[in-house]
Design an enzyme around this catalytic site. Structure first.
Site, PDB file in Angstrom:
ATOM      1  N   HIS A  48       0.935  -1.036   0.114  1.00  0.00           N
ATOM      2  CA  HIS A  48      -0.012  -0.016   0.011  1.00  0.00           C
ATOM      3  C   HIS A  48       0.917   1.284   0.229  1.00  0.00           C
ATOM      4  CE1 HIS A  48       0.147   0.263   4.494  1.00  0.00           C
ATOM      5  NE2 HIS A  48      -0.032   1.443   4.128  1.00  0.00           N
ATOM      6  N   ASP A  96       0.208  -7.457   1.890  1.00  0.00           N
ATOM      7  CA  ASP A  96       0.728  -5.986   1.897  1.00  0.00           C
ATOM      8  C   ASP A  96       2.282  -6.029   1.753  1.00  0.00           C
ATOM      9  OD1 ASP A  96       0.522  -3.549   1.870  1.00  0.00           O
ATOM     10  OD2 ASP A  96       0.002  -3.390   3.953  1.00  0.00           O
ATOM     11  N   GLY A 192       2.378   6.116   8.811  1.00  0.00           N
ATOM     12  CA  GLY A 192       3.647   6.701   8.610  1.00  0.00           C
ATOM     13  C   GLY A 192       4.823   5.819   8.953  1.00  0.00           C
ATOM     14  N   SER A 194       4.263   2.501   8.124  1.00  0.00           N
ATOM     15  CA  SER A 194       3.746   1.491   7.254  1.00  0.00           C
ATOM     16  C   SER A 194       5.008   1.035   6.336  1.00  0.00           C
ATOM     17  CB  SER A 194       2.481   1.831   6.389  1.00  0.00           C
ATOM     18  OG  SER A 194       1.636   2.191   7.169  1.00  0.00           O
TER      19      SER A 194
HETATM   20  C1  4AZ Z   1      -1.657   3.231   8.999  1.00  0.00           C
HETATM   21  O1  4AZ Z   1      -2.756   3.954   8.902  1.00  0.00           O
HETATM   22  C2  4AZ Z   1      -1.559   2.451  10.124  1.00  0.00           C
HETATM   23  N1  4AZ Z   1      -1.513   0.474  14.726  1.00  0.00           N
HETATM   24  C3  4AZ Z   1      -0.376   1.921  10.418  1.00  0.00           C
HETATM   25  C4  4AZ Z   1      -0.311   0.997  11.042  1.00  0.00           C
HETATM   26  C5  4AZ Z   1      -1.404   0.553  12.407  1.00  0.00           C
HETATM   27  C6  4AZ Z   1      -2.485   1.510  12.201  1.00  0.00           C
HETATM   28  C7  4AZ Z   1      -2.762   2.291  10.987  1.00  0.00           C
HETATM   29  C8  4AZ Z   1      -1.381  -0.155  13.399  1.00  0.00           C
HETATM   30  O2  4AZ Z   1      -1.070   3.184   8.013  1.00  0.00           O
END
Ligand code: 4AZ
Length: 246
Positions: A48, A96, A192, A194
């Site tokens: 993503h 992902d 952020g 991710s």
């Molecule tokens: C996001 O929105 C996201 N708590 C990444 C990690 C987590 C939640 C949301 C895990 O990219």
């Protein structure tokens, strides 16, 4: 990262900042995601995080996003590959994972230093309860805009059946993902972060066991972070990178 601490120079040398800008412009690149260096010319990140309509670059050996650290290496992304079965639904993100091929010559892109090193891939699954480390520049409990300094936190691997209970993520988990964190809340990855690493010790080396993927907000009780399960994708990674990663 919620509940994190500042990372010391060289402590997480495989951490990558994945950055994008509109194609063929001179606008500055902005941090969108984390990533993990697994070979001189290959970075793992979340599916993503890949935006095919944008120019992409990675910054290695970085701690502070708004300062030019002398340890930094900035490298253009030549090719961005998203998993063929990547799928985002309102409830979850499946498969992902993506790979970024970096620009370089003769198989050399990133240069190994004290501050830039590759992470190893895991060879088998680790037991529930294993303590692992997450890191990134994502949102903190203080700031939705993320952290300027790289942060890290320790999380525990959570049993898949436990995390599939109705009170947690129910039937939305599949075998391409796992949960890690603290069910009481407080310590977690966030937006952020991710694509960045969850590393664990296996046979006294650090292995990239997961990539930050998704979750129901951040740091909430009974809503741990969900991570891409790297052991599920070892053949896929090898098929794309050849013998480069180990
Ligand atoms: C996001 O929105 C996201 N708590 C990444 C990690 C987590 C939640 C949301 C895990 O990219």
């Amino acid at each position: 990262i919620f509940g994190g601490l500042k990372v010391a120079p060289g402590a997480i040398p495989w951490q990558v900042s994945v950055q994008v800008r509109p194609k063929n412009t001179n606008q500055p690149f902005r941090h969108v995601c984390g990533g993990v260096l697994i070979a001189s010319c290959w970075v793992l990140t979340a599916g993503h995080c890949i935006e095919q309509r944008k120019d992409m670059q990675v910054v290695l050996g970085d701690l502070s996003l708004n300062k030019n650290d002398t340890t930094e290496q900035t490298i253009h992304v030549e090719e961005a590959i998203v998993h063929e079965n990547y799928q985002e639904t309102p409830e979850a993100v499946h498969n992902d994972i993506g790979l970024l091929r970096l620009s370089g010559t003769h198989g050399i892109c990133a240069h190994e230093t004290q501050f830039v090193k590759t992470a190893c891939l895991p060879d088998t699954q680790l037991p529930d309860g294993t303590e692992c480390t997450i890191s990134g520049w994502g949102s903190t409990e203080q700031s939705d805009y993320g952290s300027n300094h790289l942060l890290e936190a320790n999380v525990l691997l959570i049993n898949q059946e436990k995390c599939s209970e109705p009170l947690i993520y129910g039937r939305f988990l599949d075998e391409s993902m796992f949960c890690a964190g603290h069910l009481q809340g407080g310590v977690d990855s966030c937006q952020g972060d991710s694509g960045g690493p969850l590393t664990c010790k296996q046979n006294s080396t650090h292995v990239v066991y997961g990539l930050v993927s998704w979750g129901d907000q951040c740091g909430k009780k009974n809503k741990p972070g969900v991570y891409t399960r790297i052991t599920h994708f070892l053949n896929w990674i090898r098929s794309k990178t050849g013998a480069a990663a180990s």
